[in-house]
Design a protein around this motif. Sequence first.
Motif: not given
Length: 80
Positions: A62-63, A13-20, A68-73
């Motif tokens: 890719i999400v 898994t890779e995460r950035t502020d705006a992408r998972l 904030d929206r990614l954190a809600a997932l």
Amino acid sequence: MTRTFVEGYALATERTDARLTIHYVKLDDSTRRLREPVAVESACCAFVDWSIDDTHADLRLIVTGTPDRLAALNVGSASR
């Protein structure tokens, strides 16, 4: 995603502020099995963008969205 799918196919898994990005083993079965839950998630969680990238050696979910929206997932704990 179902737990058995994640346990059976997830690689990293890779995460950035705006992408998972979740990397999965790329097989015909994994590609088929990923498309179904992504369609469901796209409908119920349309506040982020869901896509599947099958142009690499691995299969990538890719999400994208705001932090904030990614954190809600509740996705992205698939790292191995």
